[in-house]
Design an enzyme around this catalytic site. Sequence first.
Site, PDB file in Angstrom:
ATOM      1  N   GLU A 157       7.509  -0.772  -3.285  1.00 11.04           N
ATOM      2  CA  GLU A 157       6.500   0.284  -3.473  1.00 11.04           C
ATOM      3  C   GLU A 157       7.077   1.472  -4.244  1.00 11.04           C
ATOM      4  O   GLU A 157       7.103   2.610  -3.760  1.00 11.04           O
ATOM      5  CB  GLU A 157       5.950   0.745  -2.117  1.00 11.04           C
ATOM      6  CG  GLU A 157       5.208  -0.345  -1.406  1.00 11.04           C
ATOM      7  CD  GLU A 157       4.381   0.129  -0.218  1.00 11.04           C
ATOM      8  OE1 GLU A 157       3.406  -0.558   0.135  1.00 11.04           O
ATOM      9  OE2 GLU A 157       4.691   1.184   0.355  1.00 11.04           O
ATOM     10  N   GLU A 181       2.390  -7.732   0.640  1.00 12.51           N
ATOM     11  CA  GLU A 181       2.118  -7.005   1.891  1.00 12.51           C
ATOM     12  C   GLU A 181       0.616  -6.842   2.036  1.00 12.51           C
ATOM     13  O   GLU A 181      -0.048  -6.386   1.088  1.00 12.51           O
ATOM     14  CB  GLU A 181       2.726  -5.591   1.876  1.00 12.51           C
ATOM     15  CG  GLU A 181       4.191  -5.528   2.150  1.00 12.51           C
ATOM     16  CD  GLU A 181       4.686  -4.088   2.310  1.00 12.51           C
ATOM     17  OE1 GLU A 181       3.928  -3.231   2.821  1.00 12.51           O
ATOM     18  OE2 GLU A 181       5.830  -3.831   1.914  1.00 12.51           O
TER      19      GLU A 181
HETATM   20  C1  BGP Z   1       4.266  -0.150   3.267  1.00  8.60           C
HETATM   21  C2  BGP Z   1       5.714  -0.427   3.411  1.00  8.60           C
HETATM   22  C3  BGP Z   1       6.102  -1.174   4.609  1.00  8.60           C
HETATM   23  C4  BGP Z   1       5.162  -1.110   5.771  1.00  8.60           C
HETATM   24  C5  BGP Z   1       3.706  -1.005   5.420  1.00  8.60           C
HETATM   25  C6  BGP Z   1       2.775  -0.672   6.563  1.00  8.60           C
HETATM   26  O1  BGP Z   1       4.162   1.132   2.755  1.00  8.60           O
HETATM   27  O2  BGP Z   1       6.255  -1.087   2.301  1.00  8.60           O
HETATM   28  O3  BGP Z   1       7.434  -0.880   4.858  1.00  8.60           O
HETATM   29  O4  BGP Z   1       5.595  -0.462   6.854  1.00  8.60           O
HETATM   30  O5  BGP Z   1       3.471  -0.118   4.383  1.00  8.60           O
HETATM   31  O6  BGP Z   1       2.820   0.691   6.833  1.00  8.60           O
HETATM   32  P1  BGP Z   1       2.993   1.287   8.276  1.00  8.60           P
HETATM   33  O7  BGP Z   1       4.203   0.651   8.841  1.00  8.60           O
HETATM   34  O8  BGP Z   1       3.138   2.716   8.083  1.00  8.60           O
HETATM   35  O9  BGP Z   1       1.753   0.928   9.006  1.00  8.60           O
END
Ligand code: BGP
Length: 473
Positions: A180, A372
């Site tokens: 990201e 993701e």
């Molecule tokens: C993205 C990241 C992850 C992950 C995901 C979900 O930004 O790459 O590392 O954590 O989001 O976000 P969160 O864990 O804040 O719900």
Amino acid sequence: MTRFPQGFLWGGALAANQAEGAHLEGGKGLTTVDMIPHGPHRMAVKLGQEKRFSPRDDEFYPSHGAIDFYHRYRDDIALMAEMGFTVFRTSIAWARLYPRGDEHEPNPEGIAFYRALFEECKKHGIEPLVTLCHFDVPMHLVTEYGSWRSRQMVGFFTRYARTCFEAFDGLVKYWLTFNEINIMLHSPFSGAGLVFEEGEHQDQVKYQAAHHELIASALATRIAHEVNPANRVGCMLAGGNFYPYSCKPADVWTALEKERENLFFIDVQARGAYPAYAARVFRDKGVTLVKEPGDDEILKHTVDFVSFSYYASRCAAADMNQGNTSEANVVKSLRNPHIEVSEWGWGIDPLGLRITINTLHDRYQKPLFLVENGLGAVDEVNEQGEIEDDYRIAYLREHIQAMGDAIADGIPLMGYTSWGCIDLVSASTGEMSKRYGFVHVDRDDAGHGTLARRRKKSFWWYKKVIASNGEDL
Ligand code: BGP
């Protein structure tokens, strides 16, 4: 009708810092994420507004223990194999290989750990998809060099990248350079290890650091291809299109600007040059980029594919103060009144995924990989010890359907790794109670629990989805 092509990769994703724990074992050094506490100071640290150069005794740091994947990865990979995974996305903790980041030789224990992990995947017929940097810069590089402010980071990162490509050659073929990458604009410490002085011109620092990351990413891509031409390297975008809040031309323009801010990094990584709009944006922001001779040539080493995360679409208007806002995935957005939101206020918009996939392909003409996607939710273990996460199944079903629709639109999609296939620490909140997994982990927000793993209802559902190559949803 079969929508997903043969060989479509199905699996799940996690990141070293949110799963491994063992933050000082095996010779690992401290990283930026090891400085981010749970609790009231979390946001200020992530934004680079509060300096943290070593952990404090009176605070809890979720990354230090996480879900102990470091010691339990064999059992966890077996669970992923049981679901039928053909791909497993994780990251290498830079500081396991280079504890300080600026050493000349890597730490053999770090290499041994990841070698064993990737061999374990291969044993089960699972292809590893590996992120080189997922929000965890070695802290020594922050304190000594100011992290990505410094051009020297390019050399440290490419040395580390080469070590990975050589040490894991034959085990890993799919690589992502920075997770990201666009998030560093919104969350500069967690995204890129940037800490600001009071009154500093933050945009100048951020875009100069971005330039260094883009150079490092292009060089790493070139090295990966030199080490083994079969390597496939991707960039990674925190995705989700910006919709105009209304059809007022000024709102449409703002949405376009936000979209460009989002796609700026990928424009460089996938097209090989700064986009035409960059000069005007830099002028408006008062940013003067320092480039070295040859940089424009280096940037021509483009990625092989474009990977992205998708949780939610976003909304923008010329006046961002109208209506409610949300900070889904740390990007400020107006609440879209036409869609439902998760318990954390993240918009649920499967059609937005199809729109995002189409936009990315129209723009880049490269294969895409959704690395993701998922629903963060609170799970209850019932009296029978089961977790009936139908809400998660519903979310994933609709998003997989949208992916199938995008494939029917003619778009080459390489695979799908849903986020947090096993429950892990949330990046935004630092909590365990925001869960994404098919596998439950007994650990609470304060770090207490047996760490026992338990299959959720979605585990059996996803197994069936994979077995039918996405047909039986
Ligand atoms: C993205 C990241 C992850 C992950 C995901 C979900 O930004 O790459 O590392 O954590 O989001 O976000 P969160 O864990 O804040 O719900």
